[in-house]
Write a protein that holds these residues in place. Structure first.
Motif, short mmCIF file in Angstrom:
data_model
loop_
_atom_site.label_atom_id
_atom_site.label_comp_id
_atom_site.label_asym_id
_atom_site.label_seq_id
_atom_site.Cartn_x
_atom_site.Cartn_y
_atom_site.Cartn_z
N ALA A 136 0.76 -1.25 0.00
CA ALA A 136 0.00 0.00 0.00
C ALA A 136 0.79 1.29 0.00
O ALA A 136 1.95 1.31 0.19
CB ALA A 136 -0.92 0.00 1.18
N SER A 194 -4.77 5.19 -3.87
CA SER A 194 -4.71 4.43 -2.63
C SER A 194 -6.09 4.23 -2.00
O SER A 194 -7.02 5.00 -2.22
CB SER A 194 -3.81 5.17 -1.64
N GLU A 219 -3.76 -1.24 4.59
CA GLU A 219 -2.90 -1.23 3.42
C GLU A 219 -1.51 -1.71 3.80
O GLU A 219 -1.03 -1.44 4.91
CB GLU A 219 -2.83 0.20 2.87
N GLY A 249 -4.34 -3.15 -0.70
CA GLY A 249 -5.19 -2.45 0.25
C GLY A 249 -6.61 -2.98 0.19
O GLY A 249 -7.04 -3.55 -0.81
#
Length: 1015
Positions: free
Chosen positions: A24, A228, A553, A567
């Motif tokens: 992540a 993300s 993550e 993630g």
């Protein structure tokens, strides 16, 4: 959500990620430093790296790990960081590399260490200018301070400059104030707007809450794909502003900016738009002034940055009412006050506290009149639109050797009073002459829309380094409370027919522009049929929306050249529980990326993931406002339950509500019209053209499957080349379904011959055209359509019974090529991008409905914001010390055109007789020309070149900068490719080879001049 396809997609991504071992992205601002041997390319371990920020008194020394990596997180975005390696017996010292951080991202720096006997080579990752993303697969682009300062930006409105970035285009919206940009061709209301990573969304409809000005923007980034899990609440794109901050040295500016308008600006028969999206005429002028200052409160400890910007627009409107003895001008003045402050305090070497406040007060003046002749609205019927925003955020972050943390609490509010009367409460009167032509409108604006939103947000993130892993755990909670006072006019709206003598009397009265509703009503004129209406329920109503998110993550450094990121994010939106069903809790969104670095100058990226959005509150608000609990309407709903159209277990009490209700009691003269208090008995018997209920089947959160692959190559210290391919498939988009839709109707195309069209056009009026078209099977009457509806229209009921459903889909595909050249020591810089893309969908907006009996299979087609080709070219020249010349070109293929019926042929535009929908006020007519598919034609290419000049010279211990901007330098008549509303755009045209009718155009050539003292 519709769980099966989403679970399949999520399971596939999760299986792929687990099989390849995933990780992540650091959510806090940070720096990722890679140390490699400049000769062998191998990682260099156990080397001391100095990270320093003189502006805030920060300094830290860290050592590279076994893979030659140094990662530091939890950093403030204040100032610039310097990254360097001191000389050692093995390696020579490196030149310090300057890094400016953006919020919620780890910037990349690669240092190539040379043997002690030779000079070192430094490769620096500068996202959005030059550089290589060595962290993950995020597809994004940024505008940095130097670019923002040099670009020609109208009115210091940063959001308008985002069209210089790939995957961003000017938007065709569905109301004037809708967001002016579209990401990935999607509706601009789907974008998630952030300031320093925190919520900045007007959550009633969507769009920015606080309009972040140039003076409070250090960096603005658009995230288009594969970002993300720390980001969410949209199945599409994100706009994230990073605010400026103070440091140990005082800095700031004082500026003045003017758009003088005509005669410098070129003439155009089409209206321009102000910064709010509302139309303005050729008389438009804009004046702006403001300033900012940043510096230390306590050196090396506490810093501040403050910004204030004032804007005043002037626009001349014409009240053209000669029948009432009035042809005159009225002036409108829009005003905006934007104030912002940021305070940063270094509590210790590891802990930093922050406070940010933004206050916006924006008023749009509607003084009456219009942009040209023919507008008969008097000042007494004028109104103001207020958009008042407040954001106050407190933040804390910790940056340790192993642990990092950041958290925030934010309160925000938004007041949107769309039509605040300039005068006291009272009736509105539309005045018609003996021919039936409206010759004046006086009194109240005729409606009420006053929304107030209060929002709290708290977000927390924790990170831990474990060997080659960096684990992140985060949570985010937003709660908004809404209250809307809306509906028609509780004091009544009149349409009256005046005699010639009455008109002459008003014209001779000397009232002029001061004419009021009472002046007209005192004459006791005749009321037009259906010309008296009263709002029976002028109430404030609303509910709350809670958004909860949690994510985990892992960023795994598999090798010095390969990073994997895995993630998982979970989202919940409380609005999905409205309508009596259990909420949509099944929003698990895995995301995976790989970043492989063949060498220190390049990176290959791959990303895949699920991205979950939210519902806009207006979906629920519209279902409350346009609802009713009258006995007749409930009887209709029970019939729909019996027929299986509505689930038989539906609790009608949970889907109905006493919303706004406007009735039209019959009366022949004003004196004969019952007072508003006397018409309350009509509540239960008033019939509605359309009523809307909460969805008894519940709502699902929109979500998308996103894929991306890309390659970046830093060809030199200043030139970066990249190619990206992205794909997105979105599900559960909101659209409208008529639960009481008539049977399908298909025009008889065999009758649509040239001879019949000529015959239809030659009929004396629309009634005759309609009768002939009906006999030819080309149209269906409303009565015939009503006869096929599942339930009949009854007293207290509704013809159309609509519901918002989350069943729309969209598909976006794009190839993006970029070349970014930073200035360095050269006399020029450039940013070039080319996007080849396609967006198709079967819902463009929450008010989108199918053209024929809920048949959405025929609606799949290009989005209103689809472009096949977009070329953005920005060049910066620095020919002399202090002189900057910027040329910014934007070249786009044409947007789609929807072909609609022409009443001059068919006698109506409602070919299937299903009646007008409330949503057509925003998205336009849903009927299409017989045989035409949705958005099946195209407008021509658009081409715009803007020019910016900046000249700075030393003055008063700083520098004085003079500026001149020319927008649309070559005065091109662009028919698409500019921000506007769908119903006023050129994207709705008559079908059947009818001549093109241009209704709008991009802004003509316009000038802007400024002066600023910067220190």
């Amino acid at each position: 959500m519709r769980s099966f396809p989403r679970i399949v997609a999520a399971s596939s991504i999760a299986a792929l990620a687990v099989g390849l071992a995933g990780p992540a992205l650091a959510q806090q601002a940070g720096i990722r430093i890679a140390l490699v041997n400049g000769e062998s390319g191998s990682p260099v371990a156990e080397v001391a790296v100095t990270v320093e920020n003189a502006a805030i008194g920060y300094k830290r020394v860290l050592r590279s790990d076994a893979q030659g990596m140094v990662q530091i997180d939890g950093l403030s975005t204040a100032g610039d960081y310097s990254v360097s390696v001191l000389a050692s017996p093995t390696f020579a010292a490196t030149e310090p590399v300057s890094v400016a951080l953006r919020s919620n991202f780890a910037s990349s720096v690669t240092l190539r260490l040379s043997p002690a006997a030779s000079a070192s080579i430094v490769v620096k990752g500068k996202r959005g200018i030059t550089g290589v993303n060595t962290v993950n697969a995020e597809v994004s682009a940024s505008l940095k301070p130097a670019e923002l300062a040099a670009l020609p930006i109208e009115g210091r409105n940063v959001i308008g400059a985002l069209v210089r970035l790939p995957n961003v285009v000017a938007s065709t919206g569905f109301f004037p104030e809708s967001p002016s940009i579209s990401i990935n061709g999607s509706n601009g209301l789907d974008t998630n707007y952030l300031v320093d990573g925190l919520d900045n969304n007007e959550n009633f409809l969507g769009g920015p809450k606080f309009p972040v000005p140039l003076g409070f923007t250090r960096d603005v980034t658009v995230l288009a794909n594969s970002y993300s899990v720390a980001y969410g609440r949209t199945p599409n794109g994100i706009v994230n502003y990073t605010s400026p901050s103070g440091g140990n040295d005082f800095h700031g500016e004082v500026y003045a900016l003017v758009r003088p308008g005509r005669p410098l600006d070129s003439a155009s028969p089409y209206p321009r738009r102000d910064l709010t999206g509302n139309p303005v005429g050729e008389s438009f002028e804009r004046y702006q002034a403001g300033g900012s200052i940043g510096g230390p409160i306590v050196r090396d400890k506490t810093f501040f940055y403050a910004n204030f910007e004032y804007t005043r627009d002037r626009n001349l409107q014409v009240v053209d009412a000669p029948a009432l003895g009035v042809v005159g001008n009225v002036s409108g003045h829009n005003q905006a006050y934007l104030g912002s402050i940021r305070i940063d305090h270094r509590l210790t070497d590891d802990w930093t506290l922050g406070l940010r406040a933004n206050i916006g007060r924006l008023t749009v003046d509607r003084p009456g009149g219009g942009l040209g002749g023919g507008n008969v609205t008097f000042p007494s019927a004028g109104s103001d639109q207020d958009r008042f925003s407040t954001l106050i955020a407190a933040t804390a972050s910790y940056s340790g050797d192993e642990w990092t943390y950041d958290g925030a609490v934010q309160y925000s509010s938004f007041r949107w009073n769309y039509g605040k009367p300039k005068g006291p409460a009272g009736p509105q009167v539309a005045i018609r002459d003996p021919s039936g032509l409206t010759v004046g409108v006086v009194g109240h604006p005729g409606y009420v829309f006053n929304d107030f939103e209060r929002t709290w947000q708290t977000t927390h993130r924790l990170q831990r380094k474990l060997g080659n892993h960096k684990l992140s755990l985060g949570g985010d909670l937003i709660h908004s409370q809404f209250a809307l006072l809306g509906g028609g006019n509780p004091d009544g709206n009149y349409t009256v027919d005046l005699t010639a003598a009455q008109l002459a009397g008003l014209a001779a009265s000397g009232k002029g522009l001061s004419l009021t509703a009472q002046d007209v009503l005192a004459l006791n004129p005749a009321v037009a049929p259906g010309g008296y209406s009263v709002e029976l329920r002028p109430q404030s109503f609303g509910t709350g929306q809670t958004l909860v998110a949690a994510y985990v993550e892992d960023e795994w450094q598999l090798s010095p050249k390969l990073t994997a990121t895995l993630g998982l994010r979970w989202d919940y939106d409380s609005l999905t529980a409205k309508g009596g069903k259990r909420g949509d809790y099944n929003n698990f969104a895995p995301r995976f990326s790989l970043n492989y670095r063949p060498d220190s100058r390049s990176a290959l990226r791959f990303g895949a993931g699920i991205f979950t959005g939210k519902l806009t509150y207006s979906v629920i608000s519209d279902a409350l406002q346009r609802n009713t609990t009258s006995p007749g309407f409930l009887a209709q709903l029970n019939q729909l339950k019996a027929a299986g159209v509505i689930p038989k277990d539906s609790d009608l009490a949970k889907v109905t509500f006493d919303g706004n209700l406007t009735v039209s009691p019959p009366c022949t003269t004003v004196a004969a019209c019952p007072a508003p208090a006397q018409v309350q008995a009509l509540r239960s018997t008033a019939t509605l053209g359309e009523a809307r209920i909460l969805n008894p089947a519940g709502y699902q959160s929109p979500w998308s499957l996103q894929l991306s692959g890309g390659y970046q190559f830093q060809a030199s210290d200043t030139l970066t080349l990249s190619v990206d391919v992205i794909y997105s498939r979105t599900h559960n988009l909101v659209r409208l379904r008529d639960l009481n839709a008539p049977a399908p109707f298909t025009p008889n195309l065999a009758s649509l011959t040239d001879a019949n069209i000529a015959l239809l056009k030659n009929q004396p009026d629309n009634a005759a055209r309609f009768a002939l078209a009906q006999s030819l099977g080309l149209v269906r009457s409303q009565a015939d359509a009503d006869a096929t509806r599942p339930v009949a229209l009854i007293a207290g009921g509704a013809r159309q019974i609509t519901v918002s459903e989350t069943a729309g889909t969209a598909e976006y595909k794009a190839l993006i090529l970029q070349a970014n050249k930073a200035r360095g020591s050269d006399f020029y810089a450039l940013r070039l991008s080319y996007t080849l893309s396609s967006l198709k969908n079967n819902s463009d907006d929450i008010n989108f409905r199918a053209s024929n009996a809920n048949d959405f299979s025929t609606e799949w087609g290009p989005s209103a914001n689809d472009r096949r080709h977009v070329i953005s070219a920005v060049g910066y020249l620095y020919p002399l010390d202090g002189l900057t010349i910027t040329a910014a070109g934007l070249f786009q293929s044409g947007q789609p055109v929807n072909l609609v019926p022409d009443a001059r042929i068919f006698g109506t535009q409602d070919l299937n007789g299903d009646g007008a929908s409330f949503g057509e006020n925003y998205v336009g007519n849903s009927d299409r020309y017989p045989g035409a598919r949705r958005n099946s034609a195209r407008l021509p290419w658009s081409a715009t070149v803007d020019l910016g000049l900046r000249y700075a010279l030393p003055a008063f211990a700083g520098r004085l900068e003079l500026s001149a901007d020319v927008f649309n330098l070559f005065n091109a008549n662009n028919q698409s490719g500019f921000a506007n509303a769908a119903t006023t755009s050129n994207q709705i045209q008559f079908g059947g080879d009818a001549a093109f009718v241009q209704r709008n155009a991009g802004p003509p050539r316009q000038f802007q001049f400024g002066a600023a003292w910067k220190f």
